[in-house]
Design a protein around this motif. Sequence first.
Motif, mmCIF file in Angstrom:
data_model
loop_
_atom_site.group_PDB
_atom_site.id
_atom_site.type_symbol
_atom_site.label_atom_id
_atom_site.label_comp_id
_atom_site.label_asym_id
_atom_site.label_seq_id
_atom_site.Cartn_x
_atom_site.Cartn_y
_atom_site.Cartn_z
ATOM 1 N N ALA A 41 70.748 25.928 31.736
ATOM 2 C CA ALA A 41 70.163 26.871 30.688
ATOM 3 C C ALA A 41 71.089 28.439 30.815
ATOM 4 O O ALA A 41 71.174 29.240 29.855
ATOM 5 C CB ALA A 41 68.862 27.501 30.987
ATOM 6 N N SER A 48 65.583 26.830 27.369
ATOM 7 C CA SER A 48 64.648 27.031 28.244
ATOM 8 C C SER A 48 63.336 27.627 27.779
ATOM 9 O O SER A 48 63.721 28.549 27.286
ATOM 10 C CB SER A 48 65.146 27.645 29.778
ATOM 11 O OG SER A 48 63.956 27.870 30.573
ATOM 12 N N TYR A 58 62.865 22.201 29.525
ATOM 13 C CA TYR A 58 64.118 22.268 29.293
ATOM 14 C C TYR A 58 64.390 21.059 28.202
ATOM 15 O O TYR A 58 63.882 20.146 28.356
ATOM 16 C CB TYR A 58 64.967 21.949 30.649
ATOM 17 C CG TYR A 58 64.588 23.042 31.682
ATOM 18 C CD1 TYR A 58 65.647 24.108 31.843
ATOM 19 C CD2 TYR A 58 63.772 23.025 32.619
ATOM 20 C CE1 TYR A 58 65.393 25.121 32.689
ATOM 21 C CE2 TYR A 58 63.492 23.847 33.508
ATOM 22 C CZ TYR A 58 64.317 24.860 33.681
ATOM 23 O OH TYR A 58 64.127 25.919 34.663
#
Length: 120
Positions: A41, A48, A58
Amino acid sequence: MREALDGTDGFISAQALHSALHAGGSPIGLATVYRALGDLAASGDADSLQSPEGESLYRACSTGHHHHLICRSCGLTVEIGADEVEEWAGRQAAEHGFTRAAHVVDVFGFCAECSARLGG
């Protein structure tokens, strides 16, 4: 970890991904899954977001800045552009003296299929 995310539909929690990996025979630890997802992320290789319940979710990310429409029922996720949001966020930041502003926009609702199933 990116390959594992590529194999999922929509957003997934670290715990659910960990369970799926274990079911496939992987010995990876939950802490490693959390760390790897956080790294993905941070580098822009994964999206995310927080679910309405506050859980971090995610998914493998396409490139470029974008936003999401997310079904609260089935998790269907659609990447969308939002030029109006970009302009509004820039204006709001500038009006209040902010620089280097960034934003995240995720819109939660029900997809057409779930809406029909739920009666509108």
